[in-house]
Design a protein around this motif. Structure first.
Motif, PDB file in Angstrom:
ATOM      1  N   ARG A  26      14.979  -5.753 -22.999  1.00 27.08           N
ATOM      2  CA  ARG A  26      15.545  -5.918 -24.351  1.00 27.08           C
ATOM      3  C   ARG A  26      15.192  -7.272 -24.950  1.00 27.08           C
ATOM      4  O   ARG A  26      14.879  -7.366 -26.134  1.00 27.08           O
ATOM      5  N   SER A  27      15.252  -8.328 -24.139  1.00 23.39           N
ATOM      6  CA  SER A  27      14.970  -9.656 -24.682  1.00 23.39           C
ATOM      7  C   SER A  27      13.495  -9.825 -25.037  1.00 23.39           C
ATOM      8  O   SER A  27      13.171 -10.470 -26.033  1.00 23.39           O
ATOM      9  N   VAL A  28      12.597  -9.224 -24.264  1.00 25.85           N
ATOM     10  CA  VAL A  28      11.163  -9.336 -24.538  1.00 25.85           C
ATOM     11  C   VAL A  28      10.776  -8.512 -25.763  1.00 25.85           C
ATOM     12  O   VAL A  28      10.177  -9.028 -26.716  1.00 25.85           O
ATOM     13  N   ILE A  29      11.125  -7.244 -25.768  1.00 22.03           N
ATOM     14  CA  ILE A  29      10.748  -6.356 -26.871  1.00 22.03           C
ATOM     15  C   ILE A  29      11.557  -6.672 -28.126  1.00 22.03           C
ATOM     16  O   ILE A  29      11.039  -6.640 -29.243  1.00 22.03           O
ATOM     17  N   GLY A  30      12.825  -6.987 -27.946  1.00 20.59           N
ATOM     18  CA  GLY A  30      13.697  -7.269 -29.082  1.00 20.59           C
ATOM     19  C   GLY A  30      13.316  -8.510 -29.857  1.00 20.59           C
ATOM     20  O   GLY A  30      13.700  -8.663 -31.021  1.00 20.59           O
ATOM     21  N   ALA A  31      12.534  -9.404 -29.244  1.00 22.98           N
ATOM     22  CA  ALA A  31      12.118 -10.630 -29.922  1.00 22.98           C
ATOM     23  C   ALA A  31      10.921 -10.421 -30.839  1.00 22.98           C
ATOM     24  O   ALA A  31      10.567 -11.303 -31.618  1.00 22.98           O
ATOM     25  N   VAL A  32      10.320  -9.248 -30.789  1.00 20.90           N
ATOM     26  CA  VAL A  32       9.148  -8.952 -31.626  1.00 20.90           C
ATOM     27  C   VAL A  32       9.569  -8.866 -33.092  1.00 20.90           C
ATOM     28  O   VAL A  32      10.587  -8.257 -33.425  1.00 20.90           O
ATOM     29  N   SER A  33       8.781  -9.458 -33.948  1.00 20.69           N
ATOM     30  CA  SER A  33       9.076  -9.464 -35.380  1.00 20.69           C
ATOM     31  C   SER A  33       9.178  -8.038 -35.938  1.00 20.69           C
ATOM     32  O   SER A  33       8.294  -7.215 -35.705  1.00 20.69           O
ATOM     33  N   GLY A  34      10.249  -7.758 -36.652  1.00 19.50           N
ATOM     34  CA  GLY A  34      10.438  -6.448 -37.272  1.00 19.50           C
ATOM     35  C   GLY A  34      10.903  -5.367 -36.318  1.00 19.50           C
ATOM     36  O   GLY A  34      10.914  -4.186 -36.674  1.00 19.50           O
ATOM     37  N   PHE A  35      11.326  -5.744 -35.113  1.00 16.52           N
ATOM     38  CA  PHE A  35      11.772  -4.777 -34.113  1.00 16.52           C
ATOM     39  C   PHE A  35      12.914  -3.915 -34.649  1.00 16.52           C
ATOM     40  O   PHE A  35      13.839  -4.407 -35.273  1.00 16.52           O
ATOM     41  N   ARG A  36      12.847  -2.604 -34.401  1.00 15.55           N
ATOM     42  CA  ARG A  36      13.891  -1.659 -34.798  1.00 15.55           C
ATOM     43  C   ARG A  36      14.527  -0.954 -33.606  1.00 15.55           C
ATOM     44  O   ARG A  36      15.735  -0.829 -33.528  1.00 15.55           O
ATOM     45  N   ALA A  37      13.674  -0.430 -32.685  1.00 16.10           N
ATOM     46  CA  ALA A  37      14.216   0.364 -31.570  1.00 16.10           C
ATOM     47  C   ALA A  37      13.215   0.415 -30.422  1.00 16.10           C
ATOM     48  O   ALA A  37      12.010   0.250 -30.622  1.00 16.10           O
ATOM     49  N   TYR A  38      13.749   0.661 -29.231  1.00 14.33           N
ATOM     50  CA  TYR A  38      12.928   0.828 -28.037  1.00 14.33           C
ATOM     51  C   TYR A  38      13.526   1.961 -27.216  1.00 14.33           C
ATOM     52  O   TYR A  38      14.745   2.032 -27.045  1.00 14.33           O
ATOM     53  N   TYR A  39      12.659   2.838 -26.726  1.00 12.61           N
ATOM     54  CA  TYR A  39      13.093   3.964 -25.894  1.00 12.61           C
ATOM     55  C   TYR A  39      12.208   4.021 -24.662  1.00 12.61           C
ATOM     56  O   TYR A  39      11.006   3.768 -24.741  1.00 12.61           O
ATOM     57  N   LEU A  40      12.808   4.375 -23.544  1.00  7.66           N
ATOM     58  CA  LEU A  40      12.089   4.534 -22.297  1.00  7.66           C
ATOM     59  C   LEU A  40      12.369   5.941 -21.793  1.00  7.66           C
ATOM     60  O   LEU A  40      13.530   6.334 -21.650  1.00  7.66           O
ATOM     61  N   VAL A  41      11.301   6.715 -21.546  1.00  7.26           N
ATOM     62  CA  VAL A  41      11.447   8.123 -21.183  1.00  7.26           C
ATOM     63  C   VAL A  41      10.834   8.355 -19.801  1.00  7.26           C
ATOM     64  O   VAL A  41       9.662   8.016 -19.574  1.00  7.26           O
ATOM     65  N   HIS A  42      11.629   8.926 -18.907  1.00 13.13           N
ATOM     66  CA  HIS A  42      11.168   9.255 -17.557  1.00 13.13           C
ATOM     67  C   HIS A  42      10.742  10.716 -17.547  1.00 13.13           C
ATOM     68  O   HIS A  42      11.579  11.609 -17.644  1.00 13.13           O
ATOM     69  N   LEU A  43       9.438  10.971 -17.449  1.00 16.76           N
ATOM     70  CA  LEU A  43       8.901  12.328 -17.371  1.00 16.76           C
ATOM     71  C   LEU A  43       8.651  12.669 -15.903  1.00 16.76           C
ATOM     72  O   LEU A  43       8.666  11.793 -15.042  1.00 16.76           O
ATOM     73  N   ASP A  44       8.388  13.935 -15.619  1.00 18.29           N
ATOM     74  CA  ASP A  44       8.107  14.340 -14.243  1.00 18.29           C
ATOM     75  C   ASP A  44       6.900  13.616 -13.665  1.00 18.29           C
ATOM     76  O   ASP A  44       6.876  13.289 -12.479  1.00 18.29           O
ATOM     77  N   ASP A  45       5.882  13.378 -14.484  1.00 18.04           N
ATOM     78  CA  ASP A  45       4.638  12.803 -13.976  1.00 18.04           C
ATOM     79  C   ASP A  45       4.227  11.513 -14.673  1.00 18.04           C
ATOM     80  O   ASP A  45       3.095  11.054 -14.514  1.00 18.04           O
ATOM     81  N   ALA A  46       5.134  10.920 -15.442  1.00 21.24           N
ATOM     82  CA  ALA A  46       4.754   9.734 -16.210  1.00 21.24           C
ATOM     83  C   ALA A  46       5.990   9.005 -16.724  1.00 21.24           C
ATOM     84  O   ALA A  46       7.115   9.512 -16.640  1.00 21.24           O
ATOM     85  N   THR A  47       5.742   7.846 -17.274  1.00 15.99           N
ATOM     86  CA  THR A  47       6.743   7.092 -18.015  1.00 15.99           C
ATOM     87  C   THR A  47       6.189   6.882 -19.414  1.00 15.99           C
ATOM     88  O   THR A  47       5.000   6.601 -19.580  1.00 15.99           O
ATOM     89  N   VAL A  48       7.040   7.027 -20.417  1.00 12.72           N
ATOM     90  CA  VAL A  48       6.638   6.770 -21.797  1.00 12.72           C
ATOM     91  C   VAL A  48       7.603   5.749 -22.385  1.00 12.72           C
ATOM     92  O   VAL A  48       8.822   5.893 -22.256  1.00 12.72           O
TER      93      VAL A  48
END
Length: 93
Positions: A26-48
């Motif tokens: 949160r601190s790394v991504i949230g510091a980006v200019s114009g940040f709105r939202a971040y989502y992390l998705v656990h898939l069966d064979d990947a991460t998005v």
């Protein structure tokens, strides 16, 4: 708004390992200019991971800082770089 999706194929455990360090993420991504939202998705064979910012420059910066953070803090997971796709958000509900 602009969104970027980073697809880490063959690395589903990355989602759990990143979630365990949620405050740092949160601190790394949230510091980006114009940040709105971040989502992390656990898939069966990947991460998005999905980042939404006001402008394309913000999502480009989020990809840069995310990669840098993973290389510095989780080098064993850095493996191959993710497939990155981005575009303009056309609907937000």
């Amino acid at each position: 708004m602009h969104a970027t999706m980073r697809y880490y194929h063959g690395n589903p455990d990355l989602a759990d390992q990143l979630a365990a360090r949620a405050d740092e993420i949160r601190s790394v991504i949230g510091a980006v200019s114009g940040f709105r939202a971040y989502y992390l998705v656990h898939l069966d064979d990947a991460t998005v991971s999905i980042t939404v910012c006001d402008e394309e420059a913000g999502t480009e910066e989020s990809t840069r800082v995310a990669g840098e953070w993973i290389r510095e803090n989780m080098p064993e997971l850095a493996g191959s770089p993710p497939m990155v796709s981005s575009g303009t958000v056309t609907l937000s509900a």
